[in-house]
Design an enzyme around this catalytic site. Structure first.
Site, PDB file in Angstrom:
ATOM      1  N   ARG A 126      63.042  29.922  26.891  1.00 54.88           N
ATOM      2  CA  ARG A 126      62.016  29.455  25.936  1.00 54.88           C
ATOM      3  C   ARG A 126      61.915  27.933  25.990  1.00 54.88           C
ATOM      4  O   ARG A 126      62.925  27.227  25.965  1.00 54.88           O
ATOM      5  CB  ARG A 126      62.378  29.904  24.526  1.00 54.88           C
ATOM      6  CG  ARG A 126      61.413  29.414  23.433  1.00 54.88           C
ATOM      7  CD  ARG A 126      61.897  28.144  22.774  1.00 54.88           C
ATOM      8  NE  ARG A 126      61.058  27.749  21.633  1.00 54.88           N
ATOM      9  CZ  ARG A 126      61.172  26.588  21.003  1.00 54.88           C
ATOM     10  NH1 ARG A 126      62.077  25.712  21.372  1.00 54.88           N
ATOM     11  NH2 ARG A 126      60.384  26.283  19.996  1.00 54.88           N
ATOM     12  N   VAL A 127      60.704  27.425  26.079  1.00 52.72           N
ATOM     13  CA  VAL A 127      60.491  25.978  26.065  1.00 52.72           C
ATOM     14  C   VAL A 127      59.660  25.647  24.835  1.00 52.72           C
ATOM     15  O   VAL A 127      58.656  26.315  24.560  1.00 52.72           O
ATOM     16  CB  VAL A 127      59.770  25.522  27.354  1.00 52.72           C
ATOM     17  CG1 VAL A 127      59.352  24.059  27.250  1.00 52.72           C
ATOM     18  CG2 VAL A 127      60.680  25.728  28.559  1.00 52.72           C
ATOM     19  N   GLY A 128      60.082  24.650  24.086  1.00 49.35           N
ATOM     20  CA  GLY A 128      59.356  24.266  22.878  1.00 49.35           C
ATOM     21  C   GLY A 128      58.347  23.178  23.154  1.00 49.35           C
ATOM     22  O   GLY A 128      57.889  22.990  24.287  1.00 49.35           O
ATOM     23  N   ASP A 129      58.014  22.448  22.114  1.00 51.57           N
ATOM     24  CA  ASP A 129      56.996  21.392  22.224  1.00 51.57           C
ATOM     25  C   ASP A 129      57.559  20.082  22.772  1.00 51.57           C
ATOM     26  O   ASP A 129      56.813  19.267  23.330  1.00 51.57           O
ATOM     27  CB  ASP A 129      56.380  21.118  20.853  1.00 51.57           C
ATOM     28  CG  ASP A 129      57.437  20.677  19.837  1.00 51.57           C
ATOM     29  OD1 ASP A 129      58.588  21.180  19.892  1.00 51.57           O
ATOM     30  OD2 ASP A 129      57.118  19.808  19.002  1.00 51.57           O
ATOM     31  N   THR A 186      58.865  16.819  15.478  1.00 49.69           N
ATOM     32  CA  THR A 186      60.053  17.667  15.416  1.00 49.69           C
ATOM     33  C   THR A 186      59.703  18.856  14.528  1.00 49.69           C
ATOM     34  O   THR A 186      58.769  18.788  13.727  1.00 49.69           O
ATOM     35  CB  THR A 186      61.269  16.930  14.821  1.00 49.69           C
ATOM     36  OG1 THR A 186      60.941  16.499  13.494  1.00 49.69           O
ATOM     37  CG2 THR A 186      61.679  15.718  15.643  1.00 49.69           C
ATOM     38  N   GLY A 187      60.463  19.912  14.674  1.00 49.77           N
ATOM     39  CA  GLY A 187      60.192  21.105  13.873  1.00 49.77           C
ATOM     40  C   GLY A 187      59.747  22.238  14.768  1.00 49.77           C
ATOM     41  O   GLY A 187      59.963  22.214  15.985  1.00 49.77           O
ATOM     42  N   THR A 208      65.787  17.441  22.748  1.00 49.68           N
ATOM     43  CA  THR A 208      66.214  18.519  21.850  1.00 49.68           C
ATOM     44  C   THR A 208      66.997  19.604  22.577  1.00 49.68           C
ATOM     45  O   THR A 208      66.865  19.756  23.802  1.00 49.68           O
ATOM     46  CB  THR A 208      64.970  19.178  21.206  1.00 49.68           C
ATOM     47  OG1 THR A 208      65.371  20.102  20.207  1.00 49.68           O
ATOM     48  CG2 THR A 208      64.135  19.928  22.230  1.00 49.68           C
ATOM     49  N   THR A 254      66.286  18.050  16.797  1.00 49.54           N
ATOM     50  CA  THR A 254      65.498  17.249  17.751  1.00 49.54           C
ATOM     51  C   THR A 254      65.500  15.802  17.312  1.00 49.54           C
ATOM     52  O   THR A 254      65.512  15.505  16.124  1.00 49.54           O
ATOM     53  CB  THR A 254      64.027  17.717  17.826  1.00 49.54           C
ATOM     54  OG1 THR A 254      63.982  19.089  18.111  1.00 49.54           O
ATOM     55  CG2 THR A 254      63.213  16.956  18.843  1.00 49.54           C
ATOM     56  N   SER A 271      71.507  19.624  17.254  1.00 43.71           N
ATOM     57  CA  SER A 271      70.118  19.929  17.623  1.00 43.71           C
ATOM     58  C   SER A 271      69.684  19.211  18.883  1.00 43.71           C
ATOM     59  O   SER A 271      68.530  19.332  19.292  1.00 43.71           O
ATOM     60  CB  SER A 271      69.202  19.529  16.473  1.00 43.71           C
ATOM     61  OG  SER A 271      69.224  18.134  16.285  1.00 43.71           O
TER      62      SER A 271
HETATM   63  N1  ASP Z   1      60.604  21.062  18.170  1.00 40.76           N
HETATM   64  C1  ASP Z   1      61.790  21.694  18.683  1.00 40.76           C
HETATM   65  C2  ASP Z   1      61.405  22.918  19.455  1.00 40.76           C
HETATM   66  O1  ASP Z   1      60.540  23.656  19.019  1.00 40.76           O
HETATM   67  C3  ASP Z   1      62.778  22.109  17.664  1.00 40.76           C
HETATM   68  C4  ASP Z   1      63.078  21.162  16.570  1.00 40.76           C
HETATM   69  O2  ASP Z   1      62.460  20.113  16.425  1.00 40.76           O
HETATM   70  O3  ASP Z   1      63.982  21.463  15.798  1.00 40.76           O
HETATM   71  O4  ASP Z   1      62.039  23.186  20.449  1.00 40.76           O
END
Ligand code: ASP
Length: 370
Positions: A245-248, A268-269, A235, A217, A76
């Site tokens: 795609r960009v996450g948080d 995370t998540g 992550t 992450t 991850s």
């Molecule tokens: N938070 C991360 C994202 O959305 C993914 C993760 O924590 O598993 O990119």
């Protein structure tokens, strides 16, 4: 099926809030503390070594997460992370340094194992906060980072299995044996035919991650005995994501936020849900308003729940965690659900405090799976 249960501690969050005078937190002489997501046991231990030796809090957090970034077995984060839908590993990371109140981030970065180090360079060596994609890679190479293949054989296998799992309405896939192939006795038999030479255990793992993309992450937050704080989130993002795609994780205020006067928070998540509540910033602001870290993280999760009108059916598909470390050394973490599935173990996070070993501690939770 899931059902709302009352997490008693959650109710305490409704009490009167006493705004925290920054000066009152500043008077406390804190212990050295490192906390992280559950994959951060080694990261916390490494960070603590640096904190105890009098090192900088950001150096400590980055050295900690570098272990995961360079570990091919952590699917991850960094090297070995599960790729996007084109089979390319794209990494996101952010850093914040409390004492100097600075931040840096990179997003959709390809080919560099340690995006957290590049994020720190963006913070230190540019007049910007975030670099993305091709520009981030060129910046990293300009600073001497080596471009490398980040897709391990194991992650490549999982990606191919994912591709072959995408079927049309007649159950056919262009990435699996054609109509002329003899019938396979069972799923694993079909996979064995596509991937001869791969052992059964690895195939079973690849099928699991292909059909239930895991979250991952690492977020790591650090505090030293001078009361200085920093944080990192790094992550490979959601497996099989749309390229770009960009996450948080690299979004300052969502995947990470540090305010030297108050505390630090990370997440995370499922990043999309976190971005919509600016989670890490919300958690820090909750602490500023007087909430204990535990109440602060649970309150942020309630906002996520509110975005779905508290519809537990839809929320059951979401996995999201917040971590909080206050400037006086108090810390907590909470998860939207007490566990990822009814069969899974209760959610945990990693913590290391002065004089104690790095350990997993239970997370608070908003809802309980049944
Ligand atoms: N938070 C991360 C994202 O959305 C993914 C993760 O924590 O598993 O990119």
């Amino acid at each position: 099926m899931s059902r709302l249960l009352i997490n008693r501690r959650k109710l305490l969050a409704g009490g009167p809030l006493i705004p925290l005078a920054a000066s009152s937190l500043a008077q406390v002489k804190p212990p050295n503390v490192a906390i992280a997501s559950s994959n951060g046991l080694r990261a916390c231990a490494r960070a603590m070594e640096i904190l105890k030796a009098g090192g900088d809090t950001l150096d400590a957090a980055i050295a900690g997460v570098n272990i995961n970034e360079e570990d091919p077995e952590d699917n991850s984060v960094g090297y070995g992370g599960l790729p996007n839908e084109d089979g390319i590993v794209e990494l996101d990371a952010s850093v914040m340094h409390g004492p100097t109140r600075r931040a840096g981030a990179v997003a959709a970065l390809r080919g560099i194992k340690t995006p957290s180090k590049v994020a720190r360079l963006v913070m230190e060596q540019t007049d910007h906060i975030m670099l993305v994609g091709e520009g981030a890679l060129r910046f990293a190479k300009a600073h001497g980072f080596k471009e490398e293949e980040l897709l391990t054989e194991k992650s490549r296998l999982a990606w191919l299995v994912w591709k072959s799992s995408l079927k049309d309405s007649r159950g056919r896939s262009n990435w699996g044996p054609g109509l002329d192939a003899p019938p396979a006795p069972q799923k694993i038999g079909e996979l064995r035919r596509i991937f001869p030479g791969v052992d059964e255990r690895t195939l079973a793992w690849a099928w699991e991650v292909a059909t239930h993309p895991p979250l991952g992450t690492i977020n790591c937050l650090t505090l030293n005995s001078k009361g200085e704080m920093s944080g990192v989130t790094t992550t490979s993002g959601l497996a099989w994501k749309i390229p770009g795609r960009v996450g948080d994780s690299p979004i300052i205020g969502a995947g990470l936020f540090v305010d030297q006067d108050v505390g630090a928070a990370g997440s995370t998540g499922r990043g999309e849900e976190n971005i919509r509540v600016a989670g890490a910033h919300t958690v820090v602001e909750n602490m500023r308003r007087g909430m204990h870290p535990r109440e602060a993280v649970l309150d942020a999760l309630k906002r996520v729940s509110r975005n779905f009108n508290d519809d537990l059916q839809r929320l059951s598909a979401i996995s999201l965690n917040f971590y909080a470390l206050r400037r006086d050394g108090a810390y907590a973490a909470a998860s939207l659900w007490d566990r990822s599935s009814p069969q899974a173990k209760p959610a945990q996070f990693a913590a290391c405090t002065d004089g104690a070993a790095s350990r997993l501690e239970p997370m608070a939770w908003l809802y309980q799976r049944r």
